[in-house]
Write a protein that holds these residues in place. Structure first.
Motif, PDB file in Angstrom:
ATOM      1  N   LEU A 116       0.815  -1.208   0.000  1.00 58.31           N
ATOM      2  CA  LEU A 116       0.000   0.000   0.000  1.00 58.31           C
ATOM      3  C   LEU A 116       0.853   1.266   0.000  1.00 58.31           C
ATOM      4  N   ASP A 117       2.072   1.171   0.527  1.00 61.77           N
ATOM      5  CA  ASP A 117       2.948   2.331   0.615  1.00 61.77           C
ATOM      6  C   ASP A 117       3.829   2.511  -0.625  1.00 61.77           C
ATOM      7  N   ILE A 118       3.871   1.503  -1.487  1.00 62.05           N
ATOM      8  CA  ILE A 118       4.750   1.540  -2.653  1.00 62.05           C
ATOM      9  C   ILE A 118       4.041   2.108  -3.873  1.00 62.05           C
ATOM     10  N   TYR A 119       2.722   1.885  -3.961  1.00 59.29           N
ATOM     11  CA  TYR A 119       1.955   2.258  -5.153  1.00 59.29           C
ATOM     12  C   TYR A 119       0.955   3.364  -4.814  1.00 59.29           C
ATOM     13  N   ASP A 120       0.649   4.205  -5.812  1.00 62.16           N
ATOM     14  CA  ASP A 120      -0.247   5.333  -5.547  1.00 62.16           C
ATOM     15  C   ASP A 120      -1.695   5.044  -5.927  1.00 62.16           C
ATOM     16  N   ALA A 121      -1.957   3.863  -6.464  1.00 64.16           N
ATOM     17  CA  ALA A 121      -3.336   3.487  -6.794  1.00 64.16           C
ATOM     18  C   ALA A 121      -3.458   1.969  -6.801  1.00 64.16           C
ATOM     19  N   LEU A 122      -4.621   1.484  -6.386  1.00 63.70           N
ATOM     20  CA  LEU A 122      -4.964   0.065  -6.474  1.00 63.70           C
ATOM     21  C   LEU A 122      -6.029  -0.087  -7.542  1.00 63.70           C
ATOM     22  N   LEU A 123      -5.740  -0.895  -8.559  1.00 60.38           N
ATOM     23  CA  LEU A 123      -6.706  -1.192  -9.609  1.00 60.38           C
ATOM     24  C   LEU A 123      -7.250  -2.584  -9.320  1.00 60.38           C
ATOM     25  N   ALA A 135      -2.884   8.088 -11.676  1.00 66.68           N
ATOM     26  CA  ALA A 135      -1.854   7.253 -11.055  1.00 66.68           C
ATOM     27  C   ALA A 135      -0.564   7.275 -11.866  1.00 66.68           C
ATOM     28  N   GLY A 136       0.538   7.353 -11.144  1.00 63.57           N
ATOM     29  CA  GLY A 136       1.848   7.243 -11.767  1.00 63.57           C
ATOM     30  C   GLY A 136       2.447   5.873 -11.592  1.00 63.57           C
ATOM     31  N   SER A 137       2.071   5.199 -10.484  1.00 63.04           N
ATOM     32  CA  SER A 137       2.592   3.855 -10.211  1.00 63.04           C
ATOM     33  C   SER A 137       1.476   2.996  -9.613  1.00 63.04           C
ATOM     34  N   PRO A 138       0.540   2.545 -10.443  1.00 59.62           N
ATOM     35  CA  PRO A 138      -0.573   1.739  -9.937  1.00 59.62           C
ATOM     36  C   PRO A 138      -0.197   0.272  -9.766  1.00 59.62           C
ATOM     37  N   LEU A 139      -0.948  -0.416  -8.932  1.00 60.68           N
ATOM     38  CA  LEU A 139      -0.815  -1.860  -8.747  1.00 60.68           C
ATOM     39  C   LEU A 139      -2.127  -2.517  -9.129  1.00 60.68           C
ATOM     40  N   VAL A 140      -2.080  -3.443 -10.074  1.00 58.18           N
ATOM     41  CA  VAL A 140      -3.255  -4.236 -10.434  1.00 58.18           C
ATOM     42  C   VAL A 140      -3.377  -5.383  -9.448  1.00 58.18           C
ATOM     43  N   VAL A 141      -4.583  -5.599  -8.928  1.00 57.53           N
ATOM     44  CA  VAL A 141      -4.842  -6.718  -8.016  1.00 57.53           C
ATOM     45  C   VAL A 141      -5.974  -7.538  -8.630  1.00 57.53           C
ATOM     46  N   GLY A 142      -5.699  -8.800  -8.934  1.00 55.95           N
ATOM     47  CA  GLY A 142      -6.716  -9.619  -9.566  1.00 55.95           C
ATOM     48  C   GLY A 142      -6.468 -11.099  -9.388  1.00 55.95           C
ATOM     49  N   ASP A 143      -7.480 -11.889  -9.774  1.00 52.56           N
ATOM     50  CA  ASP A 143      -7.407 -13.342  -9.566  1.00 52.56           C
ATOM     51  C   ASP A 143      -7.272 -14.127 -10.863  1.00 52.56           C
ATOM     52  N   ARG A 144      -7.270 -13.449 -12.013  1.00 49.77           N
ATOM     53  CA  ARG A 144      -7.215 -14.163 -13.288  1.00 49.77           C
ATOM     54  C   ARG A 144      -5.945 -13.798 -14.050  1.00 49.77           C
ATOM     55  N   LEU A 145      -5.251 -14.825 -14.525  1.00 48.43           N
ATOM     56  CA  LEU A 145      -4.063 -14.586 -15.332  1.00 48.43           C
ATOM     57  C   LEU A 145      -4.418 -14.006 -16.697  1.00 48.43           C
ATOM     58  N   ASP A 146      -5.497 -14.522 -17.308  1.00 52.81           N
ATOM     59  CA  ASP A 146      -5.787 -14.175 -18.696  1.00 52.81           C
ATOM     60  C   ASP A 146      -6.379 -12.782 -18.874  1.00 52.81           C
ATOM     61  N   THR A 147      -6.920 -12.193 -17.820  1.00 50.73           N
ATOM     62  CA  THR A 147      -7.478 -10.841 -17.928  1.00 50.73           C
ATOM     63  C   THR A 147      -6.725  -9.853 -17.037  1.00 50.73           C
ATOM     64  N   ALA A 193      -2.669 -10.372 -17.434  1.00 46.79           N
ATOM     65  CA  ALA A 193      -2.342 -10.024 -18.818  1.00 46.79           C
ATOM     66  C   ALA A 193      -2.614  -8.545 -19.083  1.00 46.79           C
ATOM     67  N   GLY A 194      -3.676  -7.997 -18.463  1.00 47.04           N
ATOM     68  CA  GLY A 194      -3.965  -6.574 -18.604  1.00 47.04           C
ATOM     69  C   GLY A 194      -2.875  -5.708 -18.000  1.00 47.04           C
ATOM     70  N   ALA A 195      -2.340  -6.139 -16.866  1.00 46.67           N
ATOM     71  CA  ALA A 195      -1.236  -5.398 -16.250  1.00 46.67           C
ATOM     72  C   ALA A 195       0.002  -5.446 -17.134  1.00 46.67           C
ATOM     73  N   VAL A 196       0.252  -6.607 -17.730  1.00 48.08           N
ATOM     74  CA  VAL A 196       1.391  -6.732 -18.643  1.00 48.08           C
ATOM     75  C   VAL A 196       1.219  -5.787 -19.829  1.00 48.08           C
ATOM     76  N   THR A 197       0.016  -5.760 -20.399  1.00 47.23           N
ATOM     77  CA  THR A 197      -0.260  -4.889 -21.543  1.00 47.23           C
ATOM     78  C   THR A 197      -0.052  -3.421 -21.181  1.00 47.23           C
ATOM     79  N   ALA A 198      -0.477  -3.040 -19.972  1.00 42.41           N
ATOM     80  CA  ALA A 198      -0.355  -1.648 -19.531  1.00 42.41           C
ATOM     81  C   ALA A 198       1.012  -1.338 -18.939  1.00 42.41           C
ATOM     82  N   GLU A 199       1.854  -2.371 -18.811  1.00 43.25           N
ATOM     83  CA  GLU A 199       3.221  -2.218 -18.295  1.00 43.25           C
ATOM     84  C   GLU A 199       3.236  -1.686 -16.866  1.00 43.25           C
ATOM     85  N   VAL A 200       2.403  -2.311 -16.004  1.00 43.23           N
ATOM     86  CA  VAL A 200       2.383  -1.962 -14.584  1.00 43.23           C
ATOM     87  C   VAL A 200       2.486  -3.248 -13.768  1.00 43.23           C
ATOM     88  N   ASP A 201       2.829  -3.108 -12.497  1.00 43.41           N
ATOM     89  CA  ASP A 201       2.979  -4.259 -11.618  1.00 43.41           C
ATOM     90  C   ASP A 201       1.623  -4.856 -11.245  1.00 43.41           C
TER      91      ASP A 201
END
Length: 341
Positions: A6-13, A205-217, A220-228
């Motif tokens: 929570l302290d490393i990223y400025d937004a939770l997606l 957000a400048g450094s968002p973190l994606v939080v999710g339960d599916r690899l394929d969406t 993969a969406g975080a990879v496409t957007a180039e975020v952690d």
């Protein structure tokens, strides 16, 4: 003091189903995590491929489950589709809507004119899931697309999780129109970039973190957007799925559930672990416990296995346990079927 995610990223997606809630109940720790993010000054966005409900409906549903949410914190694939349409069409252009009234409202909000039947003035088709969809809707979309209309699909989710099981999702209905037209749609939802960009922009957000339960969406969406990304094991993806995934589809972090966002970041990364050693050959991983006693952290073993096994194309690999502690941990992770003595 150890730094929290929570302290490393400025937004939770945050993904919804399987991440924030399961069925009709919030995932334990979800409400507390969202509240902690707000208190920390971390932006929260609920990012969903569901195109059948408005942001107001999504926020109301979350609030009813005890997870406080505002419509402005919701980013849907329907909204992303509206942005795609607005960027490619002229104000007032007609858009054939294959989906709910909520999707039609988003088309209107984008400055376009939603219609339900094909005429030669239709400039685009937008397709999202509706449980009342009929053959006529798909037929009208087919006519428009074959006539040259832009085709935007809100998402390509093949199935929709329900209390009764997996049902056909928007991707299955998109497949029917694809078969009838020979065309490919522009995709707005995860893992395509428009929805992720919409959520990131909305959160400023400048450094968002994606939080999710599916690899394929989600991942993969975080990879496409180039975020952690943080993969949570509270929904669809299993430890065996993660271990078998190709290296490019691996998140930076893996945890049990959304509540781990409030815990120390150290130890959540897919990396070598202090209490587990893993050796790799071409066809096998060999793992051993190097800790001094309980508690045994099975997820640390999973992180170590994933760090050692990074296949280009994915695929299962045999895991050899050198001791009873490791063997029991593999059973707990649900990957005992790949374990050998």
């Amino acid at each position: 003091m150890k730094r929290r995610l929570l302290d490393i990223y400025d937004a939770l997606l945050l993904d919804l189903d399987g991440t924030v809630y399961r069925g009709g109940q919030a995932v334990p720790g979800a409400a507390e995590t969202v509240q902690a993010a707000r208190e920390n000054g971390t932006a929260v966005r609920f990012v969903t491929n569901n195109a059948s409900r408005s942001p107001e409906d999504v926020a109301e549903h979350l609030t009813s489950l005890g997870v406080a949410a505002e419509p402005s914190e919701v980013s849907t694939s329907a909204q992303a589709a509206g942005t795609v349409l607005a960027e490619r069409l002229q104000p007032g252009d007609e858009v054939l809507v294959v989906g709910t009234d909520a999707l039609a409202d988003i088309v209107s909000a984008a400055g376009l004119r939603p219609v339900r039947s094909f005429t030669d003035t239709v400039k685009a088709v937008v397709q999202g899931l509706s449980r009342e969809l009929a053959y006529r809707d798909l037929a009208e979309a087919t006519l428009a697309i074959r006539a040259g209309a832009l085709w935007v699909a809100c998402n390509m989710d093949a199935t929709l999780p329900t209390e009764r099981g997996e049902l056909p999702g928007n991707g299955s209905l998109v497949a029917a129109v694809r078969a009838a037209t020979g065309q490919e749609p522009v995709v707005a939802g995860k893992p395509a970039r428009p929805l992720m960009d919409e959520a990131i922009t909305s959160a400023n957000a400048g450094s968002p973190l994606v939080v999710g339960d599916r690899l394929d969406t989600d991942i993969a969406g975080a990879v496409t957007a180039e975020v952690d990304a943080l993969l949570v094991l509270s929904g669809v993806t299993t430890p065996a799925d993660l271990l078998a995934a190709p290296a490019w589809l691996r998140p930076r972090y893996v945890a049990t559930s959304i509540g781990d966002v409030c815990g120390p970041a150290a130890g959540l990364e897919i990396a070598a672990q202090r209490t587990w050693e893993v050796d790799r050959t071409d066809h096998q991983l060999t793992a051993r416990w190097t800790g001094n006693g309980p508690p045994v952290d099975e997820l640390a073993l999973l992180r170590a296995l994933c760090a050692a096994h990074r296949p280009i194309d994915g695929g299962e690999i045999k895991v050899r346990a050198e001791d009873d502690t490791t063997r029991a941990a593999l059973v707990a992770l649900g990957i005992a079927r790949t374990a050998v003595p």
